[in-house]
Design a protein around this motif. Structure first.
Motif, PDB file in Angstrom:
ATOM      1  N   THR A   1       8.418   5.241  -5.765  1.00 55.41           N
ATOM      2  CA  THR A   1       7.370   5.966  -4.634  1.00 55.41           C
ATOM      3  C   THR A   1       5.079   5.801  -5.101  1.00 55.41           C
ATOM      4  O   THR A   1       5.230   4.631  -6.763  1.00 55.41           O
ATOM      5  CB  THR A   1       7.248   7.715  -5.771  1.00 55.41           C
ATOM      6  N   ARG A   2       5.070   5.379  -4.241  1.00 56.79           N
ATOM      7  CA  ARG A   2       3.670   4.949  -4.215  1.00 56.79           C
ATOM      8  C   ARG A   2       2.494   6.213  -5.445  1.00 56.79           C
ATOM      9  O   ARG A   2       2.239   5.585  -6.031  1.00 56.79           O
ATOM     10  CB  ARG A   2       2.933   5.803  -2.943  1.00 56.79           C
TER      11      ARG A   2
ATOM     12  N   LEU B   1       0.317   4.621  -9.018  1.00 54.91           N
ATOM     13  CA  LEU B   1      -1.006   4.705  -8.485  1.00 54.91           C
ATOM     14  C   LEU B   1      -1.915   4.661 -10.090  1.00 54.91           C
ATOM     15  O   LEU B   1      -1.144   4.719 -11.067  1.00 54.91           O
ATOM     16  CB  LEU B   1      -1.430   6.142  -8.008  1.00 54.91           C
TER      17      LEU B   1
ATOM     18  N   TYR C   1      -1.952  -4.166  -5.197  1.00 52.11           N
ATOM     19  CA  TYR C   1      -1.880  -2.260  -5.095  1.00 52.11           C
ATOM     20  C   TYR C   1      -1.584  -2.217  -3.494  1.00 52.11           C
ATOM     21  O   TYR C   1      -1.699  -1.005  -2.848  1.00 52.11           O
ATOM     22  CB  TYR C   1      -2.632  -2.230  -5.124  1.00 52.11           C
TER      23      TYR C   1
ATOM     24  N   ILE D   1       1.409  -1.879  -2.056  1.00 52.03           N
ATOM     25  CA  ILE D   1       1.993  -0.883  -2.792  1.00 52.03           C
ATOM     26  C   ILE D   1       1.559   0.740  -1.867  1.00 52.03           C
ATOM     27  O   ILE D   1       2.631   1.455  -1.687  1.00 52.03           O
ATOM     28  CB  ILE D   1       2.176  -0.345  -3.999  1.00 52.03           C
ATOM     29  N   ILE D   2       0.412   0.363  -1.456  1.00 49.91           N
ATOM     30  CA  ILE D   2       0.139   2.136  -0.528  1.00 49.91           C
ATOM     31  C   ILE D   2       0.065   1.712   0.403  1.00 49.91           C
ATOM     32  O   ILE D   2       0.641   3.038   1.097  1.00 49.91           O
ATOM     33  CB  ILE D   2      -1.441   1.446  -1.001  1.00 49.91           C
TER      34      ILE D   2
ATOM     35  N   GLY E   1       3.294   0.647   0.838  1.00 53.97           N
ATOM     36  CA  GLY E   1       5.119   0.599   1.322  1.00 53.97           C
ATOM     37  C   GLY E   1       5.630   0.022   1.371  1.00 53.97           C
ATOM     38  O   GLY E   1       7.074  -0.148   2.199  1.00 53.97           O
TER      39      GLY E   1
END
Length: 458
Positions: free
Chosen positions: A90-91, A95, A114, A117-118, A120
């Motif tokens: 999950t984000r 983090l 990142y 990742i942000i 998705g």
């Protein structure tokens, strides 16, 4: 002149992007050495546990099946699946929990990762974004270096386009930061020597910052500092408050400074005598005859491998180019080193040649010595991660040569060997650019063919 200012550097940046992206796609995920290790380092720098595991498990591809197995090819159905496979994390859990200074080693790739990742996106595209941002950083720093360097511009551009350099530049590896920063440092030294009217405080701080970053990423390159002896003392005008450091002050303080630095070096060696690299230097100093033999034996054993792997031995060193192609690439280096765009040459005196070549040789020795511990541990205990210990002077007689050497370790400093070469041939930068494009296209057609045959079975 207008062409040189507006076209040459931009052309190189475009080539870096196009060729770097092609290598990033053609070399499969997990096939660039130590990618998992570097992802772990990124995770540690942002305080996220299981960072590398989360990403790599989101890219369910059998890395070990391809690694060191030339006959194995990409599974196309598996490759299609990872393009859309959702991440297992999950984000929130990915983090950053902290930010340490270690993030500087992988900052461009970390930013790209990142963003992925942000957003998705699938894990595969997270890694691709990391590689893209690393490549963008490499291209930008190379652009600045080419704008600054006053001599051997085309030769330096050719080094920047080396396939091995672009493999590292388009990867999750701190080489994507280290290699271009070394190019920039060398270019900036030459800029200060030939083009700068004065060397001021801001120039000194810029140079110091680059040197500290390079040293922090990989300690053996600390000796790039020796290139400061190229700088003309008459140009130095460093104002600090009411005081100015200039040639007169430097000459007056040079002897005391040398004495103080020598004492500090001795004290530093004493206090850090238990550090493995200091131990190795001590061992080579005390057993200097054996040390010279090991360096000779290393060169004799690995000469062909080093030539090839400096230009291109891809993946886990299991996809080499032909030795003849590697020799051609270095022949092109020499050709570009002999070319200048101006009839009025910037000549180097004997002292400059000694400083540059001496720095290159010493750095090569230091980089090679950094692998002595690896060699001893592997030969004596089977793994560098083993818990065994050794006495350095005895261990030097238990290894036949220094192993683990790779051409990419010498890429940051390789240009130093060719910079002092005279440039008797005058060719316009426009013609140099055309020649570089033609040779580059031919070499990369070969490189792409090698990679497709190796990984994609076409």
């Amino acid at each position: 002149m207008q062409y040189r200012e507006n076209r040459f550097e931009k052309n190189i940046v475009i080539l870096i992007f196009i060729l770097g992206i092609m290598l990033s796609i053609l070399i499969p995920t997990g096939q660039i050495p130590d990618e998992y290790t570097h992802l772990t380092m990124i995770g540690d720098s942002v305080g996220v546990k299981n960072f590398s595991d989360n990403i790599m498990k989101s890219v369910s591809i059998d890395v070990e099946r391809l690694e060191q197995h030339y006959e194995e090819k990409i599974d196309m159905s598996q490759q299609k699946n990872i393009l859309t496979q959702p991440p297992i994390y999950t984000r929130r859990e990915m983090l950053p929990k902290k930010l340490s200074i270690a993030i500087l080693k992988h900052l461009p790739a970390t930013v790209g990762i990142y963003i992925g990742i942000i957003l998705g996106v699938p894990g595969y595209w997270v890694l691709q974004l990391g590689e893209l941002f690393a490549l963008a950083f490499y291209a930008y720093i190379c652009y600045i270096a080419l704008k600054l360097i006053p001599i051997k511009k085309t030769m330096m551009a050719w080094f920047m386009l080396f396939p091995m350099a672009l493999q590292q530049a388009s990867s999750i590896n701190y080489d994507a930061v280290l290699i271009p920063m070394c190019y920039l440092y060398i270019s900036y030294i030459l800029y200060l020597k030939y083009n700068a009217e004065e060397i001021k405080l801001n120039n000194t701080l810029i140079l110091l910052t680059m040197w500290l970053l390079i040293t922090y990423i990989k300690v053996p390159y600390v000796l790039l500092v020796l290139l400061v002896f190229l700088l003309p003392l008459e140009k130095v005008h460093i104002s600090i408050g009411k005081y100015e450091v200039n040639e007169r002050v430097i000459r007056k303080c040079m002897l005391p400074a040398i004495i103080i630095m020598s004492v500090c070096a001795v004290l530093g060696i004493y206090f850090f005598r238990k550090v493995w690299f200091i131990q190795i230097l001590y061992g080579f100093a005390m057993e200097w005859k054996r040390g010279l033999y090991l360096l000779y034996s290393t060169g004799k054993t690995w000469t062909e491998f080093l030539f090839v792997s400096t230009v291109g031995n891809f993946g886990w060193l299991d996809t080499p180019i032909s030795l003849n192609v590697a020799l051609i690439v270095f022949g092109v280096v020499i050709a570009f080193a002999l070319i200048d765009e101006k009839k009025e040459k910037k000549c180097m005196n004997i002292k400059d040649v000694i400083v540059i070549e001496g720095t290159a040789i010493i750095l090569c020795v230091f980089v090679t010595l950094a692998l002595v511990n690896h060699t001893i541990m592997v030969i004596l205990y089977g793994s560098e991660a083993a818990s065994g210990t050794y006495e350095i002077r005895e261990a030097l007689y238990q290894i036949p040569y220094i192993g683990g050497v790779q051409g990419r370790y010498y890429l940051p400093i390789c240009s130093l060997f060719f910079i002092p070469l005279p440039s008797p041939i005058c060719v316009s930068i426009k013609k140099q650019n055309k020649l570089l494009n033609i040779v580059g296209i031919i070499i990369y057609i070969y490189i792409i063919t090698v990679l497709i045959k190796r990984y994609w079975g076409v």
